[in-house]
Design a protein around this motif. Sequence first.
Motif, short mmCIF file in Angstrom:
data_model
loop_
_atom_site.label_atom_id
_atom_site.label_comp_id
_atom_site.label_asym_id
_atom_site.label_seq_id
_atom_site.Cartn_x
_atom_site.Cartn_y
_atom_site.Cartn_z
N UNK A 1 -31.09 -38.27 -69.01
CA UNK A 1 -30.05 -39.09 -68.40
C UNK A 1 -30.60 -39.85 -67.19
N UNK A 2 -31.48 -39.19 -66.45
CA UNK A 2 -32.22 -39.83 -65.36
C UNK A 2 -33.64 -39.26 -65.42
N UNK A 3 -34.47 -39.65 -64.47
CA UNK A 3 -35.82 -39.10 -64.43
C UNK A 3 -35.80 -37.59 -64.19
N UNK A 4 -34.74 -37.09 -63.61
CA UNK A 4 -34.69 -35.68 -63.25
C UNK A 4 -33.70 -34.86 -64.06
N UNK A 5 -32.81 -35.52 -64.79
CA UNK A 5 -31.72 -34.81 -65.46
C UNK A 5 -31.89 -34.92 -66.97
N UNK A 6 -32.02 -33.77 -67.63
CA UNK A 6 -32.25 -33.73 -69.08
C UNK A 6 -31.15 -32.93 -69.75
N UNK A 7 -30.66 -33.45 -70.88
CA UNK A 7 -29.70 -32.73 -71.69
C UNK A 7 -30.29 -32.36 -73.03
N UNK A 8 -29.82 -31.26 -73.61
CA UNK A 8 -30.34 -30.80 -74.91
C UNK A 8 -29.18 -30.36 -75.80
N UNK A 9 -29.39 -30.56 -77.10
CA UNK A 9 -28.49 -30.01 -78.11
C UNK A 9 -29.36 -29.57 -79.28
N UNK A 10 -29.12 -28.34 -79.77
CA UNK A 10 -29.96 -27.80 -80.85
C UNK A 10 -29.10 -27.08 -81.86
N UNK A 11 -29.56 -27.14 -83.10
CA UNK A 11 -28.99 -26.33 -84.18
C UNK A 11 -30.16 -25.79 -85.00
N UNK A 12 -30.05 -24.53 -85.40
CA UNK A 12 -31.05 -23.96 -86.30
C UNK A 12 -30.44 -22.82 -87.08
N UNK A 13 -31.05 -22.57 -88.23
CA UNK A 13 -30.69 -21.38 -89.01
C UNK A 13 -31.90 -20.46 -88.99
N UNK A 14 -31.68 -19.20 -88.64
CA UNK A 14 -32.75 -18.23 -88.58
C UNK A 14 -32.36 -16.98 -89.36
N UNK A 15 -33.37 -16.19 -89.70
CA UNK A 15 -33.14 -14.95 -90.44
C UNK A 15 -33.91 -13.82 -89.77
N UNK A 16 -33.51 -12.60 -90.07
CA UNK A 16 -34.23 -11.41 -89.61
C UNK A 16 -34.00 -10.29 -90.61
N UNK A 17 -35.09 -9.63 -91.01
CA UNK A 17 -34.99 -8.52 -91.95
C UNK A 17 -34.40 -7.29 -91.27
N UNK A 18 -33.79 -6.45 -92.07
CA UNK A 18 -33.20 -5.22 -91.55
C UNK A 18 -34.29 -4.18 -91.34
N UNK A 19 -33.92 -3.07 -90.72
CA UNK A 19 -34.88 -2.00 -90.47
C UNK A 19 -35.31 -1.34 -91.78
N UNK A 20 -36.47 -0.68 -91.74
CA UNK A 20 -37.07 -0.17 -92.98
C UNK A 20 -36.25 0.94 -93.63
N UNK A 21 -35.59 1.77 -92.83
CA UNK A 21 -34.82 2.85 -93.44
C UNK A 21 -33.69 2.32 -94.30
N UNK A 22 -33.13 1.16 -93.94
CA UNK A 22 -32.06 0.59 -94.76
C UNK A 22 -32.55 0.13 -96.12
N UNK A 23 -33.86 -0.09 -96.25
CA UNK A 23 -34.43 -0.54 -97.52
C UNK A 23 -34.97 0.60 -98.36
N UNK A 24 -34.79 1.83 -97.91
CA UNK A 24 -35.31 2.99 -98.63
C UNK A 24 -34.72 3.04 -100.04
N UNK A 25 -35.53 3.46 -100.99
CA UNK A 25 -35.09 3.49 -102.39
C UNK A 25 -34.58 4.86 -102.80
N UNK A 26 -34.50 5.82 -101.90
CA UNK A 26 -34.06 7.17 -102.25
C UNK A 26 -33.02 7.66 -101.26
#
Length: 995
Positions: free
Chosen positions: A666-691
């Motif tokens: 907006x000026x030499x000193x004033x900055x504005x930002x807008x962001x959008x993103x989609x992110x993922x994260x895997x669950x903990x290993x115990x939740x993936x246990x097969x037994x």
Amino acid sequence: MGSNPVQLKKSVLASSIAAACFLSSTGANAQVEEEVVVTGIRASMVSSMDTKRNASGVVDAITAEDIGKFPDTNLAESLQRITGVSISRASGEGSQITVRGFGPDYNMVTLNGRTMPATSAAWDATANSRAFEFSNIASEGVSEIAVYKTGRADVASGGIGATIDLKTHRPLDQPGLKFTVAAKGLHDTTNREGSDITPEISGLYSQTFADDKFGVGVFGSYQERDSSVAGSFVNQWNTREWVEPGEEGAMNVNPDGITNAPAVGQLYSTPSDIRHTIADNERTRTNAQVVLQFAPTDTIEATLDYTWVQNELSQARSEQSLWFIQDAEEVTFDTNEPVATPVIYTEVISGNDGPSSKDFGLAQQQGNQVNTLDSVGLNLRFQATDALSFTFDLHDSSAKSDPDGPHGGSWINVGMGANVINQQTADFRGDLPAIMIDEIWDCQTGMNCNGQLDIDDVGSQVTQITYSEQSTDITQVRLMGALEFDNGRLDFGVESRDSENKTLYSQTYNVMGDWGIANPGDIPNDLLSPINFPSEFDDFNPGNSQSLAFGGSADAIGRWGAGEYGFDYAYNPVFQTNRRITEDMVGAFAKFTIDGELGGMTTNFVVGLRYESTNTEATTDLAEPEQIVWLSNNDFRVDRSAQLTPFTRSASYDHLLPSMDFSIDFTDDLKGRASYSKTIAQTTYNNLDSAVTVNQPSRPTTPGLVSATADAGNPSLVPLESDNYDLSLEWYFDDSSYASIGFYEKRVRNFIGTVPIEEPHFDLRDPTNGPRADAARAALEEGGYEVTETNLFTMVVAMENGLLDDGTEFGDLDPNQIETDYDVLPLAEDELYQFSTNTPVNNEEAIINGFELAVQHFFGDSGFGVQANYTTVDGDVEFNDLLIGEAQFALVGLSDTANLSLIYENYGFSGRIAYNWRDAFLDNTNQFNNNPSYTEEYSQIDLNVSYDINDNFQVFFEGINIAGEDSRRYGRSERQLWELEELGARYLLGGRYTF
């Protein structure tokens, strides 16, 4: 100013160099060149500010003041100063991080842009977490940390909270000869048994040769720390609705002994036990890095680097404990909270024909674990043309957390005690509960009956050895390119990342004198020594807690027990958990950056898309449970097959992850930002246990109390997905000053919910529930005996083994001797165990949002500066403390945080005092049987000062947690202690030589 000025230019070139430590080119806009001379802490903060200003999206950074001189002794403790970042601690030291309410499992950690493996095996539990342990990394070997709070197409997926990139030194980035060596002496005020002063030594050598075409960098660090923690914990709080005494489902309590009874229908909780602990810890951490760089031409650069980390951990712990028979003589409730809690709880131990006794627990434990990290990487950069460049990056990294005990395992618990308690009381009126033995009766078989606790009353019970191991291996290959053009840039690339996580867990169970302490005085006196637990607490009032207890080396007593009672002093090689999970990902990304103008204002727009396809496979080799044996009143053993049965399941999923970042000056000193993103994260290993994992029951099957639980995994779970929105306004009002305000929102799907299902497993029968248990219960009632857990076990044994056939009265039986001599095995006519089986499913979603405010300012050339930030975190799903009997989904880790640092730097003197605060938060939704756990509000004050003796030599002093803040966790009421740790300050004094 200071004696070693560092000249920085706030120009396109200088900003790009600063940002290049972590960021690929972002198409930063040209600015008017301005020279600023800064040094030390201020130089670090200016560099971090420039990284934030010139990045696309929301990025915060911490930069070393100078080579080998990171601003904190622990990386996690540095990260907590970043807006929106909070940490957890282990033995008072920064350990793992939470970002914007997302805990350690949902933040990605990279090293020089490469996905790092993480392991977190606990001494006495199955390892399940993906969390990165920052205490393994020496801060002196890190030159910068960047925290990406918004998703980017060219940054590794896996961090919903943030992606944290650790940057190590590269010799070609700072040509010439660089050398620094530092030595510190650490004094931990909590230390009891170790050295009062332990060493920390680090050194870094970097040099370039052949006109800066070849570079070598070597870093090494060795650190020791001895510390102690006095603490207290409760294993279980059982919550039910209050009914009038005498009615079905009522609390076992003398009706005349109740004070301030809950209202009918009000929830109340009772504890299963209460323990005081003293733990002595040793940590030896060694880090090493080697970097070789070769740039034969201006267009080619090759980097080969190797990082090695080893962190050896050991703990010796002593306990004194009361466990409750759930038959109260007197109880006083605090009913001011929605869930009533006993503040005074007294039990009298009576035999059927007079006084009797139960054991005073004196368990001894020892843990030994070693964590290692190996990472080797090759990076090749080629500038094909003025506009086109390529980067090839390959690394192979592994992390392991291995048992390191003398028995081959990670943890040993030696059960011992003194069978002397005739009346016991727990006092929960203070933050630290009091453990009281009101009356002693030491007249059981083999005891001296002198009416006092002494060393000859102490006897052995059982020895348990735990083996807990976790390893993660990652191989990652990336080929990336960048094409620059007028006012813009195109980044693109492909990636392959293969990871394998392996988890092993087993436990042995060997009987010595057994729970009934059949042989009081059997442990040699020279293996025991007196302990005064109350005297170890300085910050909490232990009340009238029992002052005399006994302890010793768990290893020495375990070895003695193995020889005396004839069992192997070794871990169980048949693993109850033997799990392998592979995740193979291939992906591609493209990111387009363009600089422009809007209404005469400079703009920057970045749009990116990342595609990933992942195949997972989970295999568990299970030692199937064959029977559950009833050992004593509320003690059980799960017997397992010596053969392993494999259970394998696989799944796959794809993701398109868009991202957009827009900034406007907006000026030499004033900055504005807008962001959008989609992110993922895997669950903990115990939740993936097969037994399915069957847990050891906690007590006989009793109406209103869950006895048997099991945990099932679900390999078909998909990652959490989050749509992230950010808006911020940043005002850079001076060369080293700024203020910012930001709003963020994360809309997350596929959270893991737990569905408890009552079901049998492996045809396991319940020896406490069937015809013989019913007959024993009826016989007790007919004989006028109370149906307690001890009496029920004794009667089942007596009837099954004909102990009453000769006319012996039930009241003449010795329950302690019977617990020692007999076990109750399941029979075919017993009922099937109905396990409350917790099964994870993707069935929850939530919204997390909040504000971030930050300010940084230096007051001209005065040398004084201030840095402050505040973050709010709010979510739309909270835990309902008044809902019992079912699993709940709630967001954990949500809490407001704040930081304030006051800085002075001038005339070779540098000082900073920093205050960090985190509000109370929910940390677990299933501490025991779907109970919540909350961590109390915590604040910490740290201090560091240094003085430049000359251009090359500096002395410094650091204080960590100088106010000695403690930590405490509680349940549905603040009275319901889960865990308390009394912590203390750490001080370091040292010097650093640099040239």
